[in-house]
Design a protein around this motif. Sequence first.
Motif, short mmCIF file in Angstrom:
data_model
loop_
_atom_site.label_atom_id
_atom_site.label_comp_id
_atom_site.label_asym_id
_atom_site.label_seq_id
_atom_site.Cartn_x
_atom_site.Cartn_y
_atom_site.Cartn_z
N UNK A 236 -78.93 -13.05 -68.40
CA UNK A 236 -79.42 -13.65 -67.17
C UNK A 236 -79.04 -12.70 -66.03
N UNK A 237 -79.93 -11.76 -65.76
CA UNK A 237 -79.65 -10.76 -64.73
C UNK A 237 -78.45 -9.92 -65.14
N UNK A 238 -77.43 -9.90 -64.28
CA UNK A 238 -76.24 -9.08 -64.55
C UNK A 238 -75.18 -9.84 -65.34
N UNK A 239 -75.54 -11.00 -65.84
CA UNK A 239 -74.60 -11.81 -66.63
C UNK A 239 -75.10 -11.92 -68.07
N UNK A 240 -74.16 -11.91 -69.00
CA UNK A 240 -74.50 -12.10 -70.41
C UNK A 240 -73.57 -13.16 -70.98
N UNK A 241 -74.15 -14.06 -71.74
CA UNK A 241 -73.38 -15.17 -72.31
C UNK A 241 -73.39 -15.08 -73.83
N UNK A 242 -72.20 -15.11 -74.40
CA UNK A 242 -72.04 -15.18 -75.84
C UNK A 242 -72.21 -16.63 -76.26
N UNK A 243 -73.12 -16.85 -77.19
CA UNK A 243 -73.35 -18.20 -77.70
C UNK A 243 -73.45 -18.15 -79.21
N UNK A 244 -73.03 -19.22 -79.83
CA UNK A 244 -73.20 -19.41 -81.28
C UNK A 244 -72.60 -18.25 -82.07
N UNK A 245 -71.32 -18.04 -81.85
CA UNK A 245 -70.53 -17.02 -82.52
C UNK A 245 -69.89 -17.69 -83.72
N UNK A 246 -70.24 -17.25 -84.92
CA UNK A 246 -69.78 -17.94 -86.13
C UNK A 246 -69.52 -16.97 -87.26
N UNK A 247 -68.44 -17.23 -87.98
CA UNK A 247 -68.08 -16.46 -89.16
C UNK A 247 -67.95 -17.42 -90.34
N UNK A 248 -68.51 -17.04 -91.47
CA UNK A 248 -68.38 -17.89 -92.66
C UNK A 248 -66.91 -18.19 -92.92
N UNK A 249 -66.64 -19.41 -93.31
CA UNK A 249 -65.26 -19.87 -93.45
C UNK A 249 -64.42 -18.97 -94.35
#
Length: 138
Positions: free
Chosen positions: A56-69
């Motif tokens: 979003x413009x000069x901002x970046x959002x980390x979403x849905x960060x997942x590692x298998x158990x």
Amino acid sequence: MNIRNITWQEAIPIRHQVLWPDKPPVFCELDGDEAALHLGAFIKGQLVCVASVFFDGSRARLRKFATLQSYQGQGIGAEVLSALLSGNVLKDRGVEVFWCDARESAMRLYQRFGMSPEGERFYKGDIPYFKMSVLLEH
């Protein structure tokens, strides 16, 4: 370990299995997935960790960060974050602020990368979160 770009469709099975196993896979799809950056960590050819970054413009959002158990606690997520924050992926897009809604249980991981909590604890369902962010140097 090999970290590379993946499609949003490749991210869905791990999002589903790790984050919302009790919901249908379609619940794991997000508006904007098609325009986001998706990274995957592979071990011996198997996708074991996914991270999606929304711009979003000069901002970046980390979403849905997942590692298998079965791969959690082995530094894989840290490697993915390092690839994001130490490489040119975000800088090349002019990102100045990198942020996420971090589960309280994962705050130490994000703090290792210079991210700081902002505001008060909040909840998604019964899981406590903090907004965390870091200013990126160019």
